[in-house]
Design a protein around this motif. Structure first.
Motif, short mmCIF file in Angstrom:
data_model
loop_
_atom_site.label_atom_id
_atom_site.label_comp_id
_atom_site.label_asym_id
_atom_site.label_seq_id
_atom_site.Cartn_x
_atom_site.Cartn_y
_atom_site.Cartn_z
N HIS A 193 -21.46 -1.83 -10.33
CA HIS A 193 -20.37 -1.38 -9.47
C HIS A 193 -19.13 -1.16 -10.32
N VAL A 194 -18.10 -0.66 -9.65
CA VAL A 194 -16.80 -0.50 -10.29
C VAL A 194 -15.76 -1.33 -9.53
N ILE A 195 -14.74 -1.74 -10.25
CA ILE A 195 -13.63 -2.49 -9.64
C ILE A 195 -12.36 -1.70 -9.85
N LEU A 196 -11.80 -1.20 -8.77
CA LEU A 196 -10.60 -0.36 -8.82
C LEU A 196 -9.34 -1.22 -8.76
N THR A 197 -8.30 -0.76 -9.47
CA THR A 197 -7.00 -1.44 -9.44
C THR A 197 -5.92 -0.42 -9.11
N PRO A 198 -5.83 -0.01 -7.83
CA PRO A 198 -4.85 1.01 -7.46
C PRO A 198 -3.46 0.40 -7.24
N SER A 199 -2.44 1.19 -7.49
CA SER A 199 -1.10 0.83 -7.04
C SER A 199 -1.02 1.10 -5.54
N ARG A 200 0.07 0.67 -4.92
CA ARG A 200 0.21 0.95 -3.50
C ARG A 200 0.28 2.47 -3.27
N ALA A 201 0.92 3.19 -4.19
CA ALA A 201 0.99 4.65 -4.08
C ALA A 201 -0.41 5.26 -4.20
N ASP A 202 -1.22 4.72 -5.11
CA ASP A 202 -2.60 5.20 -5.23
C ASP A 202 -3.36 5.01 -3.92
N PHE A 203 -3.19 3.83 -3.31
CA PHE A 203 -3.94 3.55 -2.09
C PHE A 203 -3.45 4.44 -0.94
N ARG A 204 -2.15 4.72 -0.92
CA ARG A 204 -1.62 5.64 0.10
C ARG A 204 -2.30 7.01 -0.02
N LYS A 205 -2.49 7.48 -1.25
CA LYS A 205 -3.18 8.75 -1.45
C LYS A 205 -4.64 8.65 -1.04
N LEU A 206 -5.28 7.52 -1.34
CA LEU A 206 -6.67 7.31 -0.94
C LEU A 206 -6.80 7.38 0.59
N LEU A 207 -5.82 6.81 1.27
CA LEU A 207 -5.85 6.75 2.73
C LEU A 207 -5.81 8.14 3.36
N ARG A 208 -5.26 9.10 2.64
CA ARG A 208 -5.18 10.47 3.16
C ARG A 208 -6.48 11.25 2.97
N ARG A 209 -7.38 10.72 2.16
CA ARG A 209 -8.60 11.45 1.86
C ARG A 209 -9.56 11.42 3.05
N GLU A 210 -10.37 12.48 3.13
CA GLU A 210 -11.39 12.60 4.17
C GLU A 210 -12.75 12.79 3.51
N GLY A 211 -13.80 12.66 4.31
CA GLY A 211 -15.13 13.00 3.83
C GLY A 211 -15.86 11.91 3.08
N PHE A 212 -15.57 10.64 3.39
CA PHE A 212 -16.34 9.56 2.78
C PHE A 212 -17.72 9.50 3.43
N GLU A 213 -18.67 8.92 2.71
CA GLU A 213 -20.06 8.93 3.20
C GLU A 213 -20.25 8.10 4.47
N TYR A 214 -19.54 6.97 4.57
CA TYR A 214 -19.70 6.10 5.73
C TYR A 214 -18.44 6.18 6.59
N GLU A 215 -18.35 7.24 7.38
CA GLU A 215 -17.25 7.42 8.34
C GLU A 215 -17.84 7.52 9.74
N SER A 216 -17.21 6.83 10.67
CA SER A 216 -17.61 6.93 12.08
C SER A 216 -16.38 7.22 12.91
N ASN A 217 -16.48 8.18 13.82
CA ASN A 217 -15.36 8.60 14.63
C ASN A 217 -15.55 8.19 16.09
N TYR A 218 -14.46 7.69 16.69
CA TYR A 218 -14.48 7.23 18.08
C TYR A 218 -13.27 7.79 18.81
N LEU A 219 -13.38 7.84 20.14
CA LEU A 219 -12.27 8.27 20.99
C LEU A 219 -11.88 7.16 21.94
N PHE A 220 -10.58 7.09 22.26
CA PHE A 220 -10.12 6.15 23.26
C PHE A 220 -10.12 6.85 24.63
N LYS A 221 -10.84 6.27 25.58
CA LYS A 221 -10.95 6.88 26.91
C LYS A 221 -10.48 5.87 27.95
#
Length: 221
Positions: A193-221
């Protein structure tokens, strides 16, 4: 042959309160994410609600835990149910003798349909779990042998996205787009495996990314 299918379906469906996580994660973090953000000890009230993917899949956020509810529907005739020692048809309901509880049951002629709920825990504020609120998301960190496996709940009043980081494909995507510092863990010439050491700015950019392999979408009804 059919009764064995019913028995196998029942055996698979009767699973409760297990961890719902990515197995054999390739991505870990050196610290709970994001860094320099305070931990929370309860999920904010604005996020406490039920989100729905479909009738059989729901994401439920409660003040002290988050879990996925999955509903398994099994259809059989009464003679097939009689072949399963754990089950009994009682008062027009399928009753689980091992769990001492009835299942939601629908009867139409000789056909019996019943529903089994499976609760898969995402996060429960256990000793090795750290949650942080950041950018309208809940960042869920689980400490494993001094490193952190991280998942994300992007939540709003309308939608929810559950992201589990991360596969090697996820890492290749992040490494290409963000260049987050990382350490590779190798054993017997195999990359574990790999161990990432992001800065808070790095993680903010990561949070904006889409298209990860394990994503599940839900709606509030």
């Amino acid at each position: 042959m059919k009764k064995y299918f019913i028995l196998a379906a029942f055996a698979v469906a009767v699973v409760s309160c297990k961890d719902h996580g990515l197995n054999n994660s390739f991505i870990y973090f050196s610290a709970a994410q994001p860094t320099n953000v305070d931990e929370i000890t309860v999920f904010p009230k604005k996020f406490v609600r039920t989100y729905t993917m479909d009738y059989s899949h729901r994401l439920i956020v409660e003040p002290k835990c988050a879990y996925i509810k999955e509903i398994e529907t099994i259809t059989a005739i009464k003679s097939e149910l009689d072949s399963i020692p754990e089950l009994e048809f009682r008062n027009n309901q399928v009753f689980d003798k091992s769990e001492n509880k009835p299942y939601k049951t629908f009867v139409k002629g000789d056909t019996i349909t019943f529903e089994i709920e499976r609760l898969d825990t995402i996060f429960s504020f256990a000793e090795n779990e750290i949650a942080k609120e950041y950018k309208s998301s809940l960042i869920l960190n689980k400490e494993i042998d001094g490193k952190y496996q991280t998942s994300i709940l992007k939540l709003s009043t309308v939608v929810a996205k559950h992201i589990q980081l991360g596969t090697k494909k996820d890492f290749d995507k992040l490494n290409t787009e963000l260049k987050i510092p990382f350490k590779t863990v190798i054993e017997e010439n195999d990359t574990l495996h790999v161990i990432l050491t992001p800065s808070r700015a790095d993680f903010r950019k990561l949070l904006r990314r889409e298209g990860f392999e394990y994503e599940s979408n839900y709606l509030f009804k």
